[in-house]
Design a protein around this motif. Structure first.
Motif, PDB file in Angstrom:
ATOM      1  N   ASN A  24       1.042   4.295  -2.874  1.00  0.00           N
ATOM      2  CA  ASN A  24       0.756   5.769  -2.346  1.00  0.00           C
ATOM      3  C   ASN A  24       1.971   6.544  -2.599  1.00  0.00           C
ATOM      4  OD1 ASN A  24      -2.019   6.076  -1.162  1.00  0.00           O
ATOM      5  ND2 ASN A  24      -1.430   4.229  -0.106  1.00  0.00           N
ATOM      6  N   GLU A  25       3.085   5.929  -2.543  1.00  0.00           N
ATOM      7  CA  GLU A  25       4.281   6.839  -2.941  1.00  0.00           C
ATOM      8  C   GLU A  25       4.450   7.283  -4.434  1.00  0.00           C
ATOM      9  OE1 GLU A  25       7.115   4.937   0.597  1.00  0.00           O
ATOM     10  OE2 GLU A  25       7.620   4.537  -1.439  1.00  0.00           O
ATOM     11  N   GLU A  49      -3.662   8.918  -6.303  1.00  0.00           N
ATOM     12  CA  GLU A  49      -4.999   8.538  -5.808  1.00  0.00           C
ATOM     13  C   GLU A  49      -5.037   6.714  -5.794  1.00  0.00           C
ATOM     14  OE1 GLU A  49      -8.371   9.708  -7.959  1.00  0.00           O
ATOM     15  OE2 GLU A  49      -9.715   8.653  -7.012  1.00  0.00           O
ATOM     16  N   VAL A  50      -5.048   6.436  -4.481  1.00  0.00           N
ATOM     17  CA  VAL A  50      -5.092   4.853  -4.602  1.00  0.00           C
ATOM     18  C   VAL A  50      -6.550   4.599  -3.882  1.00  0.00           C
ATOM     19  CG1 VAL A  50      -4.106   2.816  -3.553  1.00  0.00           C
ATOM     20  CG2 VAL A  50      -2.498   4.699  -4.437  1.00  0.00           C
ATOM     21  N   SER A  93       0.857  -1.224  -0.112  1.00  0.00           N
ATOM     22  CA  SER A  93       0.006   0.073   0.024  1.00  0.00           C
ATOM     23  C   SER A  93       0.972   1.213  -0.029  1.00  0.00           C
ATOM     24  CB  SER A  93      -0.867   0.059   1.372  1.00  0.00           C
ATOM     25  OG  SER A  93      -2.014  -0.773   1.168  1.00  0.00           O
ATOM     26  N   ARG A  94       2.074   1.156   0.684  1.00  0.00           N
ATOM     27  CA  ARG A  94       2.830   2.548   0.962  1.00  0.00           C
ATOM     28  C   ARG A  94       3.514   2.623  -0.539  1.00  0.00           C
ATOM     29  NH1 ARG A  94       6.955   0.869   3.895  1.00  0.00           N
ATOM     30  NH2 ARG A  94       5.754   0.426   5.745  1.00  0.00           N
ATOM     31  N   ALA A 151      -5.178   2.383  -8.857  1.00  0.00           N
ATOM     32  CA  ALA A 151      -4.325   3.499  -8.441  1.00  0.00           C
ATOM     33  C   ALA A 151      -4.258   4.301  -9.823  1.00  0.00           C
ATOM     34  CB  ALA A 151      -3.044   3.028  -8.327  1.00  0.00           C
TER      35      ALA A 151
END
Ligand SMILES: C[S@@+](CC[C@H](N)C(=O)[O-])C[C@H]1O[C@@H](n2cnc3c(N)ncnc32)[C@H](O)[C@@H]1O
Length: 204
Positions: free
Chosen positions: A177-178, A182-183, A173-174, A202
């Motif tokens: 998001n990096e 938008e995820v 997930s990280r 994503a």
């Protein structure tokens, strides 16, 4: 001293499995609908073109076409799987390539509204490099959709849960998001008795 045994390449490993009749959980119509609905919410339109990374024998590609996508392409390292995928999807564009080198594949300069990757990301060596390459293959508002079993920190999984086919939920997930603006996640079904499966969507 023992000579180290040579590890099979991804192509050798997966050709071997498909030659013995390996088959994976098909994409459920309910999940496909949820993915296309969520993609539409995120972009304001349905996707027209898709690329399936690790497409295997082509089940998801057939379903994407049946759902109305105009052009569907696929990449897999297994020529054995792609032979089957080609029979089921004669109008799809299929290429044998290693996703660990996606950035240098024939597809690297093409763009798609939807890039899918189902039950495959856990097997890739450099997940950050893979996500960056997949992001580069999206249209301006394109969606990356990764469907993968996940492991949750603090939960001890049984051997039957097959931790080798899953990614660490929090770490993956990280990473998404990096790399993406938008995820969103669909925590849908359970993968039989093999732990949790998550669909990540994503967008840049
Ligand atoms: C568990 S199967 C899932 C296949 C398909 N996505 C499905 O859901 O039926 C994993 C797929 O990833 C492909 N794969 C694994 N590692 C790969 C790599 N390094 N490059 C390209 N394909 C790979 C395999 O050949 C296999 O088709």
């Amino acid at each position: 001293m023992d000579t180290p045994t040579k590890q099979p390449t991804p192509a050798e490993k997966w050709d071997g499995l498909y030659s013995k009749g390996a088959a994976y959980k098909p994409l459920s119509p309910l999940l496909l609908k949820a993915i296309l609905d969520r993609a539409e919410q995120m972009t304001g339109h349905r996707p027209d073109t898709a690329l399936d990374l690790g497409c295997g024998t082509g089940d998801s590609m057939s379903k994407l076409k049946a759902a109305g996508l105009k052009q569907v392409s696929g990449i897999d390292c297994s020529a054995v799987a792609l032979d089957e995928a080609r029979q089921a999807n004669p109008d799809c564009d299929l290429t044998v390539a290693d996703l660990n080198e996606l950035q240098s594949s024939d597809f690297a300069n093409r763009k798609f509204d939807l890039v899918m990757c189902k039950l495959t990301v856990a097997f890739l060596k450099d997940k950050a490099g893979f996500l960056a390459a997949a992001k580069g293959m999206l249209t301006d508002d394109g969606i990356l959709c990764v469907i993968t079993p996940v492991l949750h920190e603090g939960i001890e999984y049984a051997k039957e849960d097959k931790p080798g086919i899953a990614v660490d939920y929090r770490g993956f997930s990280r990473l998404l998001n990096e790399n993406f603006g938008e995820v969103t996640e669909l925590h849908h079904d359970y993968f039989g008795d093999k732990g949790d499966t998550v669909t990540f969507l994503a967008k840049s």
